[in-house]
Design an enzyme around this catalytic site. Structure first.
Site, PDB file in Angstrom:
ATOM      1  N   HIS A  40       0.825  -1.205   0.000  1.00 46.10           N
ATOM      2  CA  HIS A  40       0.000   0.000   0.000  1.00 46.10           C
ATOM      3  C   HIS A  40       0.856   1.251   0.000  1.00 46.10           C
ATOM      4  O   HIS A  40       0.564   2.233  -0.697  1.00 46.10           O
ATOM      5  CB  HIS A  40      -0.910   0.021   1.231  1.00 46.10           C
ATOM      6  N   ARG A  50      25.710  -9.863 -26.627  1.00 49.45           N
ATOM      7  CA  ARG A  50      27.132 -10.166 -26.751  1.00 49.45           C
ATOM      8  C   ARG A  50      27.511 -11.215 -25.722  1.00 49.45           C
ATOM      9  O   ARG A  50      27.279 -11.032 -24.517  1.00 49.45           O
ATOM     10  CB  ARG A  50      27.970  -8.902 -26.550  1.00 49.45           C
ATOM     11  N   CYS A  81      28.192  -0.248 -32.323  1.00 52.11           N
ATOM     12  CA  CYS A  81      27.681  -0.196 -30.949  1.00 52.11           C
ATOM     13  C   CYS A  81      28.699   0.385 -29.980  1.00 52.11           C
ATOM     14  O   CYS A  81      28.629   0.135 -28.786  1.00 52.11           O
ATOM     15  CB  CYS A  81      27.267  -1.597 -30.489  1.00 52.11           C
TER      16      CYS A  81
END
Length: 791
Positions: free
Chosen positions: A418, A576, A749
């Site tokens: 909550h 990778r 990249c």
């Protein structure tokens, strides 16, 4: 059905004015979702007319108006006004007609359930509760394990009184609801025996980012109030929603075991109806749900969301006697579902001091301030506006001060507690479940609370520098050249899910190994060879609950990669394979005794050379098993495997053979293999590499280093390390040309386009297919690519 109460099967979600949002939703599910095999405990709801009749018979209307008027005028305090009204309601008498109807319905529930005195849950349901734009979560009371007619009537009376708790009054004021607009219905529902099972909360949306592709499940042993109120650190599971219709796939993308130190069970005769007891060691170290149950619950969430046509917040319970799963509440999610996504905020934090504690992050924001530590709700009056609230756990009674805080830090609680829900609704950064914040932090201490780093939030000493980047997606240009992302941390990936990227050009496996797995793979395969006792103990703690170290590595790696692959599925995600250097591997737990001492690890035993080596090939097999599981069992066929630091085509042949032996054969199930282009030999022999791989990815950092002979980490040579050097540009342009001559895809990249977006122009001119950049550089690079293509 009567004026006083209505059975759930006769209710629909449009009956909010009659029975409130919570009860209307329960009726809707029982009435319409039974055919979908979604179980909801049966029961009935008192009406808003019954509430108004109770107020009228006891002459409470004038008292309520007077007290609330005095509060608004400043003539009384919130506590005094609420206490006076609650006391008067609790002392009232039931109208005969209402009491008779409730007693008769309870008797009918006994007949239906086959129990003489069934145990029921008694829940408050306000007529303005569980609306799409206001949850009212936890504002009124719930009473569990209520048995007998008299106890039921008393619980219903206490529900009426809870409409005027301090927190409920405050919440209505914040949301702009007047007292006369609200009535209260009471839901009476058969208890699910989760006291001897488990229970929790579930969202059909990612609670922190609004990504609609995930179901988030929190669970703990016993009754669910501990999870809802944040009194326990629950288990957490994430499931990829789009794959749930395929029964052959197991799309669980995250599993985190919580401490679950206590559980709520039924009280004994003569005691309170419920009580908290410590959990056993076995319970703490076990998951509350099996994989099959996690997926079943996630399917419930997907079905309920589709039925309501909006993201949902649900509570679930598992019956410990039958093993059946039930949904006991469902309400609209009220924070992320209202975010249009046209603009989102990215926070960056530069801490002023060391990290003090960490926990689960709620929200993606950050804030700095002075700590106001409060241990009990009795002391909340001393809270200082704008402070960082630090406490053991926040429950609904704390709402009046939560909305005045700069940030919130708690010892306990999960992402669906909550406190977390209210913090999101208030737009506050919160770090929950730290375990020790109240011990390590102190009152009046200046701190920075950061939830900007993904799923883990942290508290730093001192007031750090916080920057906010507003990113608008309204005018992102379209480009022929793909712009992808470089990703390392799976927990931070989902923050960027709204970016219109073309996939992930580089997912770094090393981050997962070092941060999620933490253990050298050979130490997992050969734990008896780990000499250091402390390291052995640490490895044993990390791998507890797994069949063996191999299972620990493959499951955690597969799930971590799945969280990246899922965000943009079915767009390509290039993973990778591991590219640690020997000195980096040595820093993993148990790693030093397995790794060689190398004078120059940067060009030593790294990348492809490891995969077929006698000493490491068994460890590399674990990566292959994880990738096979990721693609075949979990379903993420958008994952492409990329081989780093491959020095020659002959070496490539050895790696490809090893991968095929472990089930990763190029072309099977659409598997593509890429190779990093980061060594001059990759460019010089590009045609030969093209015969073995489906694509190339230029790693500009290493390619620059090895072309110019410059250590990329050397400060003394920083001015010499230039990706724009003509020699490096020749390498890049030649690699692109030769890849295209062989009809192969090629991207870049490296870090260059992220640090220098203008570098993107040079790549576009050279004909690059894709550019992969850091997420916060995406828009700059995308705009530069568009300009280059147009000019």
């Amino acid at each position: 059905m009567s004026k006083q109460l209505i059975w759930y099967e006769n209710l629909r979600r449009g009956d909010v004015d009659i029975v409130g949002g919570k009860n209307a939703s329960l009726g809707e599910m029982i009435s319409t979702l039974k055919a979908e095999n979604i179980r909801v405990p049966q029961g009935f709801a008192t009406t808003s007319d019954a509430y108004r009749g109770y107020i009228s018979q006891n002459g409470l209307g004038e008292l309520i108006s007077d007290r609330m008027g005095a509060l608004k005028a400043g003539r009384t305090t919130l506590h005094e006004a609420g206490s006076a009204i609650r006391t008067a309601i609790a002392a009232g008498e039931w109208p005969e007609e209402t009491a008779k109807a409730i007693r008769a319905a309870y008797q009918e529930l006994a007949t239906r359930s086959g129990r003489e005195m069934p145990s029921v849950a008694v829940r408050s349901s306000a007529t303005a509760e569980d609306l799409p734009d206001a949850s009212f979560a936890g504002q009124q009371e719930t009473f569990l394990n209520v048995t007998g007619e008299d106890a039921l009537l008393e619980a219903c009376r206490r529900c009426y009184a809870s409409l005027f708790t301090d927190r409920a009054i405050t919440y209505r004021q914040v949301q702009g609801f007047g007292e006369k607009e609200i009535a209260l219905s009471v839901g009476v529902q058969l208890m699910v025996r989760s006291d001897i099972g488990s229970s929790g909360v579930m969202f059909s949306i990612d609670t922190e980012t609004g990504c609609d592709r995930f179901v988030l499940i929190n669970g703990a042993w016993g009754l669910g109030e501990n999870v809802v109120q944040g009194a326990v650190d629950p288990d957490e599971f994430q499931v990829f929603k789009p794959f749930l219709d395929d029964t052959k796939k197991l799309p669980i993308v995250a599993k985190k075991r919580g401490a679950k130190e206590i559980k709520m069970i039924y009280g004994r005769s003569g005691e309170a109806a419920t009580r908290n007891v410590p959990t056993s060691l076995a319970e703490r170290e076990s998951f509350t749900l099996s994989d099959a149950e996690i997926v079943e619950l996630a399917r419930y969430a997907k079905t309920i969301e589709a039925h309501y046509g909006m993201p949902m917040d649900m509570e679930w319970a598992k019956d410990g006697e039958t093993g059946e799963l039930f949904i006991v509440q469902a309400r609209p999610e009220t924070v992320q579902s209202r975010d249009t996504g046209a603009v989102f905020h990215s926070y960056s934090v530069e801490p002023a001091g060391k990290q003090l504690v960490e926990g689960l992050s709620v929200g993606n924001a950050a804030a700095a301030g002075r700590i106001c530590m409060i241990h009990s709700a009795a002391d909340i009056d001393r809270f200082v506006d704008g402070s960082v609230l630090v406490t053991s756990t926040t429950d609904p009674d704390w709402v009046p001060i939560m909305k005045r805080a700069a940030a919130i830090v708690t010892d306990h609680g999960g992402r669906t507690s909550h406190a977390a829900i209210v913090s999101r609704e208030l737009g506050l950064p919160a770090v929950v479940g730290t375990g020790n914040a109240t011990k390590l932090l102190h009152d009046k201490q200046d701190v920075t609370v950061s939830c900007a780093g993904g799923e883990i939030g942290a508290v730093f000493d001192g007031v750090g520098k916080i920057e906010v980047l507003d990113i608008s997606l309204a005018d992102v240009p379209k480009t022929r050249t793909g712009v992808m992302l470089n990703i390392a941390d799976p927990s931070a990936t989902v923050r960027w899910w709204r970016l219109p990227v073309d996939g992930v050009g580089l997912a770094r496996m090393e981050f997962l190994v070092s941060n999620e797995i933490k253990v050298h793979p050979l130490a997992l395969l050969n734990p008896d060879k780990v000499v250091d006792r402390e390291e052995r103990d640490a490895i044993a703690r990390l791998t507890y609950g797994y069949e063996h170290g191999r299972a620990y590595f493959t499951e955690r790696l597969a799930m971590g990669l799945a969280r990246i692959a899922a965000v943009w599925y079915p767009k390509p995600v290039i993973v990778r394979l591991s590219d640690f250097k020997s000195n980096e591997y040595a820093d993993l737990l148990g790693g030093r005794q397995f790794e060689p001492q190398e004078e120059n690890p940067m060009i030593g035993l790294r990348g492809a050379a490891r995969y077929y080596s006698d000493f490491y090939r068994d460890a590399f097999a674990l990566e292959c098993v994880a990738l096979k599981r990721l693609r075949e069992d979990m379903g993420f066929t958008n994952v492409i495997a990329m081989v780093p630091f491959c020095r020659s085509p002959e070496e490539a042949d050895k790696v490809i053979e090893v991968m095929a032996a472990h089930g990763l054969k190029r072309g099977d199930a659409g598997l593509e293999l890429y190779v990093m282009t980061e060594i001059p030999s990759n460019v010089i022999r590009a045609a030969e590499f093209a015969e073995r791989f489906d694509g190339f990815s230029i790693g500009s950092n290493d390619l620059t280093q090895l072309t110019l002979g410059v250590d990329r980490d050397s400060e003394a040579l920083a001015d010499v390390f230039r990706e724009r050097d003509p020699a490096v540009l020749w390498m890049i342009e030649t690699a692109i040309t030769r890849a295209h001559e062989a009809d192969r895809k090629i991207g870049l990249c490296g870090q260059a386009p992220s640090n220098d977006p203008e570098f993107a122009r040079l790549l576009v001119d050279a004909g690059i297919d894709t550019i992969s950049v850091a997420p916060d550089s995406f828009l700059d690079v995308k705009r530069n690519v568009a300009l280059a293509e147009g000019g």
